[in-house]
Write a protein that holds these residues in place. Structure first.
Motif, PDB file in Angstrom:
ATOM      1  N   VAL A 263     -73.870  50.827 -30.308  1.00  0.00           N
ATOM      2  CA  VAL A 263     -75.533  50.628 -30.652  1.00  0.00           C
ATOM      3  C   VAL A 263     -75.814  51.107 -32.008  1.00  0.00           C
ATOM      4  O   VAL A 263     -76.791  50.543 -32.706  1.00  0.00           O
ATOM      5  N   THR A 264     -75.181  52.078 -32.189  1.00  0.00           N
ATOM      6  CA  THR A 264     -75.644  52.872 -33.625  1.00  0.00           C
ATOM      7  C   THR A 264     -74.899  52.441 -34.802  1.00  0.00           C
ATOM      8  O   THR A 264     -74.918  52.840 -35.875  1.00  0.00           O
ATOM      9  N   GLN A 265     -73.854  51.366 -34.689  1.00  0.00           N
ATOM     10  CA  GLN A 265     -72.879  51.036 -35.668  1.00  0.00           C
ATOM     11  C   GLN A 265     -73.299  49.646 -36.111  1.00  0.00           C
ATOM     12  O   GLN A 265     -72.666  48.975 -36.977  1.00  0.00           O
ATOM     13  N   VAL A 266     -74.108  48.812 -35.867  1.00  0.00           N
ATOM     14  CA  VAL A 266     -74.461  47.539 -36.154  1.00  0.00           C
ATOM     15  C   VAL A 266     -75.882  47.356 -36.591  1.00  0.00           C
ATOM     16  O   VAL A 266     -76.771  48.241 -36.211  1.00  0.00           O
ATOM     17  N   PRO A 267     -76.501  46.433 -37.299  1.00  0.00           N
ATOM     18  CA  PRO A 267     -77.687  46.233 -37.708  1.00  0.00           C
ATOM     19  C   PRO A 267     -78.436  45.847 -36.721  1.00  0.00           C
ATOM     20  O   PRO A 267     -78.033  45.448 -35.557  1.00  0.00           O
ATOM     21  N   ASN A 268     -80.037  46.250 -36.723  1.00  0.00           N
ATOM     22  CA  ASN A 268     -80.784  46.166 -35.479  1.00  0.00           C
ATOM     23  C   ASN A 268     -80.723  44.778 -35.155  1.00  0.00           C
ATOM     24  O   ASN A 268     -80.957  44.432 -34.069  1.00  0.00           O
ATOM     25  N   GLU A 269     -80.890  43.613 -35.906  1.00  0.00           N
ATOM     26  CA  GLU A 269     -80.850  42.436 -35.738  1.00  0.00           C
ATOM     27  C   GLU A 269     -79.901  41.872 -34.788  1.00  0.00           C
ATOM     28  O   GLU A 269     -79.913  41.341 -33.817  1.00  0.00           O
ATOM     29  N   VAL A 270     -78.700  42.526 -35.107  1.00  0.00           N
ATOM     30  CA  VAL A 270     -77.207  42.132 -34.200  1.00  0.00           C
ATOM     31  C   VAL A 270     -77.616  42.823 -32.920  1.00  0.00           C
ATOM     32  O   VAL A 270     -77.028  42.222 -31.875  1.00  0.00           O
ATOM     33  N   ARG A 271     -77.955  44.112 -33.018  1.00  0.00           N
ATOM     34  CA  ARG A 271     -78.011  44.731 -31.781  1.00  0.00           C
ATOM     35  C   ARG A 271     -78.945  43.987 -30.743  1.00  0.00           C
ATOM     36  O   ARG A 271     -78.865  44.012 -29.594  1.00  0.00           O
ATOM     37  N   ILE A 272     -79.833  43.493 -31.210  1.00  0.00           N
ATOM     38  CA  ILE A 272     -80.855  42.829 -30.427  1.00  0.00           C
ATOM     39  C   ILE A 272     -80.367  41.324 -29.785  1.00  0.00           C
ATOM     40  O   ILE A 272     -80.602  41.270 -28.936  1.00  0.00           O
ATOM     41  N   ILE A 273     -79.709  40.841 -30.700  1.00  0.00           N
ATOM     42  CA  ILE A 273     -79.235  39.280 -30.616  1.00  0.00           C
ATOM     43  C   ILE A 273     -77.962  39.208 -29.404  1.00  0.00           C
ATOM     44  O   ILE A 273     -77.996  38.588 -28.714  1.00  0.00           O
ATOM     45  N   LEU A 274     -77.215  40.220 -29.869  1.00  0.00           N
ATOM     46  CA  LEU A 274     -75.857  40.257 -29.103  1.00  0.00           C
ATOM     47  C   LEU A 274     -76.042  40.206 -27.454  1.00  0.00           C
ATOM     48  O   LEU A 274     -75.541  39.417 -26.859  1.00  0.00           O
ATOM     49  N   PRO A 275     -77.036  40.928 -26.914  1.00  0.00           N
ATOM     50  CA  PRO A 275     -77.159  41.095 -25.530  1.00  0.00           C
ATOM     51  C   PRO A 275     -77.846  39.913 -24.949  1.00  0.00           C
ATOM     52  O   PRO A 275     -77.751  39.546 -23.817  1.00  0.00           O
ATOM     53  N   MET A 276     -78.477  39.209 -26.015  1.00  0.00           N
ATOM     54  CA  MET A 276     -79.228  37.773 -25.792  1.00  0.00           C
ATOM     55  C   MET A 276     -78.599  36.671 -25.960  1.00  0.00           C
ATOM     56  O   MET A 276     -78.934  35.560 -25.758  1.00  0.00           O
ATOM     57  N   TYR A 277     -77.218  36.771 -26.083  1.00  0.00           N
ATOM     58  CA  TYR A 277     -76.169  35.679 -26.266  1.00  0.00           C
ATOM     59  C   TYR A 277     -76.239  34.735 -25.149  1.00  0.00           C
ATOM     60  O   TYR A 277     -76.478  33.578 -25.523  1.00  0.00           O
ATOM     61  N   MET A 278     -76.122  35.319 -23.844  1.00  0.00           N
ATOM     62  CA  MET A 278     -76.318  34.405 -22.855  1.00  0.00           C
ATOM     63  C   MET A 278     -77.388  33.592 -22.496  1.00  0.00           C
ATOM     64  O   MET A 278     -77.675  32.427 -22.179  1.00  0.00           O
ATOM     65  N   LEU A 279     -78.750  34.345 -22.785  1.00  0.00           N
ATOM     66  CA  LEU A 279     -79.836  33.866 -22.699  1.00  0.00           C
ATOM     67  C   LEU A 279     -80.326  32.851 -23.584  1.00  0.00           C
ATOM     68  O   LEU A 279     -80.825  31.954 -23.431  1.00  0.00           O
ATOM     69  N   ILE A 280     -79.439  32.919 -25.018  1.00  0.00           N
ATOM     70  CA  ILE A 280     -79.981  31.952 -26.053  1.00  0.00           C
ATOM     71  C   ILE A 280     -79.028  30.495 -25.863  1.00  0.00           C
ATOM     72  O   ILE A 280     -79.618  29.568 -25.960  1.00  0.00           O
ATOM     73  N   PHE A 281     -77.840  30.829 -25.789  1.00  0.00           N
ATOM     74  CA  PHE A 281     -76.790  29.866 -25.847  1.00  0.00           C
ATOM     75  C   PHE A 281     -76.449  28.881 -24.410  1.00  0.00           C
ATOM     76  O   PHE A 281     -76.275  27.771 -24.414  1.00  0.00           O
ATOM     77  N   GLN A 282     -76.396  29.743 -23.622  1.00  0.00           N
ATOM     78  CA  GLN A 282     -75.885  29.027 -22.258  1.00  0.00           C
ATOM     79  C   GLN A 282     -76.866  28.040 -21.725  1.00  0.00           C
ATOM     80  O   GLN A 282     -76.424  26.890 -21.185  1.00  0.00           O
ATOM     81  N   PRO A 283     -78.074  28.260 -21.820  1.00  0.00           N
ATOM     82  CA  PRO A 283     -78.916  27.128 -21.131  1.00  0.00           C
ATOM     83  C   PRO A 283     -79.087  25.953 -21.779  1.00  0.00           C
ATOM     84  O   PRO A 283     -79.215  24.828 -21.328  1.00  0.00           O
ATOM     85  N   MET A 284     -78.745  25.741 -23.353  1.00  0.00           N
ATOM     86  CA  MET A 284     -78.444  24.891 -23.883  1.00  0.00           C
ATOM     87  C   MET A 284     -77.188  24.147 -23.756  1.00  0.00           C
ATOM     88  O   MET A 284     -77.054  22.921 -23.867  1.00  0.00           O
ATOM     89  N   LEU A 285     -76.166  24.845 -23.543  1.00  0.00           N
ATOM     90  CA  LEU A 285     -74.594  24.474 -23.595  1.00  0.00           C
ATOM     91  C   LEU A 285     -74.593  23.758 -22.509  1.00  0.00           C
ATOM     92  O   LEU A 285     -73.889  22.524 -22.327  1.00  0.00           O
ATOM     93  N   THR A 286     -75.024  24.131 -21.299  1.00  0.00           N
ATOM     94  CA  THR A 286     -75.048  23.266 -20.034  1.00  0.00           C
ATOM     95  C   THR A 286     -75.439  21.820 -19.962  1.00  0.00           C
ATOM     96  O   THR A 286     -74.487  21.027 -19.658  1.00  0.00           O
ATOM     97  N   PRO A 287     -76.552  21.407 -20.366  1.00  0.00           N
ATOM     98  CA  PRO A 287     -76.863  20.203 -20.501  1.00  0.00           C
ATOM     99  C   PRO A 287     -76.127  19.220 -21.445  1.00  0.00           C
ATOM    100  O   PRO A 287     -75.654  18.098 -21.302  1.00  0.00           O
ATOM    101  N   PHE A 288     -75.610  19.586 -22.456  1.00  0.00           N
ATOM    102  CA  PHE A 288     -74.563  19.194 -23.466  1.00  0.00           C
ATOM    103  C   PHE A 288     -73.300  18.930 -22.909  1.00  0.00           C
ATOM    104  O   PHE A 288     -72.652  17.807 -22.912  1.00  0.00           O
ATOM    105  N   LEU A 289     -72.961  20.018 -22.366  1.00  0.00           N
ATOM    106  CA  LEU A 289     -71.687  19.891 -21.652  1.00  0.00           C
ATOM    107  C   LEU A 289     -71.399  18.873 -20.855  1.00  0.00           C
ATOM    108  O   LEU A 289     -70.373  17.947 -20.736  1.00  0.00           O
ATOM    109  N   TYR A 290     -72.334  18.879 -19.637  1.00  0.00           N
ATOM    110  CA  TYR A 290     -72.137  18.082 -18.427  1.00  0.00           C
ATOM    111  C   TYR A 290     -72.784  16.487 -18.793  1.00  0.00           C
ATOM    112  O   TYR A 290     -72.343  15.567 -18.201  1.00  0.00           O
TER     113      TYR A 290
END
Length: 314
Positions: A263-290
């Motif tokens: 938490v204290t070793q990465v830039p603030n933007e990266v700290r915010i985006i990392l836990p949102m990875y699934m929320l950002i990419f998974q919903p778009m990945l599903t329709p394209f994959l299938y």
């Protein structure tokens, strides 16, 4: 000391002051959200319209797409509304609602993929009994069970948060996360640690093991007696699910690392985006994959598209 009755809202402090860039961010986020909703809705409509796709695998896929829309809707509307807010305040009920929706979607995602993996296991390993085991009634029961299980896992894990007394209201994130809420409580207890372990166990560990067992058994069948043609066909149908599970696993690791170690070793933007990875990419990945990888769905939406065009010409 302040308590939960005095604090009526939380402040999402991670937005900061981005100036005129907020307009650009708003447009990007809005288009991404609309794209997710449209892509998943199109896949649901294609499966609903084409009776040839009224099979257990595709019904379960519809449920997965519904969950992708649910995941996105639990995040993006609040995110968009906060872009032009000066205070970035969220009332307690809305914060708790967002947290419940987001954390219900997580086990629903893994459990939906577990149900789809079980469907593929029955299809490959017990093809003669497939229509008996995976009948329509059982498929809809599995979907109902997925949502009941997901909802109960959240209630049993995080219901204690609703009765916490809070001594602060600044959440260092862009959405309401349970770990930040617990950090704002006046008294930390062992319940928070037990709740996290229990939630990970029931929402990720158990479904992930069911998925793994299903695909290990499918792989064992491949290695023993399946022909080259059947192997290729099975891989085509199983590959999207394996990619989805792998992506979710990576996202879970990102969330855990961000929350616990760096938490204290990465830039603030990266700290915010990392836990949102699934929320950002998974919903778009599903329709394209299938939508593009499964031949039946790809051919179906092409037929539907060209049929609409031919009707429009006349």
């Amino acid at each position: 000391m302040e308590n939960s009755s005095e604090i009526v809202s939380f402040v999402l402090t991670a937005y900061g002051n981005v100036g005129d860039l907020k307009y650009l961010y708003f447009v990007i986020i809005l288009f991404w959200y609309l794209f997710i909703c449209v892509a998943n809705t199109v896949l649901i409509v294609v499966i609903r319209v084409d009776r040839r796709l009224h099979e257990p695998m595709y019904i379960l896929l519809c449920n997965l797409c519904v969950n992708e829309i649910n995941i996105s809707t639990s995040l993006y509307p609040l995110l968009l509304s906060q872009m032009f807010s000066d205070s970035h305040e969220v009332t307690l009920p809305w914060c708790f609602l967002q947290m419940c929706c987001m954390y219900t979607s997580a086990p629903a995602e893994f459990c939906s993929l577990a149900a789809m993996a079980y469907d593929r296991y029955i299809s490959v390993c017990h093809p003669l009994h497939y229509n008996v085991i995976m009948n329509t009634e059982r498929v809809f029961f599995m979907i109902l069970l997925v949502w009941i299980y997901s909802f109960l896992s959240v209630i049993l894990s995080f219901s204690f948060i609703f009765s916490l007394k809070f001594c602060g209201n600044n959440i260092e994130n862009v959405y309401c996360d349970h770990q930040f809420l617990i950090g704002l409580s006046c008294s930390l207890s062992v319940h928070s640690f037990i709740a996290d372990i229990f939630f990970v166990f029931v929402s990720i560990f158990i479904p992930f093991n069911l998925i793994s067992v299903s695909y290990v058994k499918i792989l064992a069948i491949f290695c023993r007696k399946t022909s080259t043609e059947n192997k290729q066909k099975a891989v085509t149908t199983c590959a999207p699910q394996i990619v989805s599970v792998s992506n979710l696993f990576v996202g879970s690791i990102f969330h855990s690392i961000d929350s616990s170690f760096i938490v204290t070793q990465v830039p603030n933007e990266v700290r915010i985006i990392l836990p949102m990875y699934m929320l950002i990419f998974q919903p778009m990945l599903t329709p394209f994959l299938y939508g593009f990888k499964l031949p039946k769905i790809r051919h179906s939406w092409k037929r539907l598209l060209f049929k609409r065009k031919s009707i429009a010409l006349f």
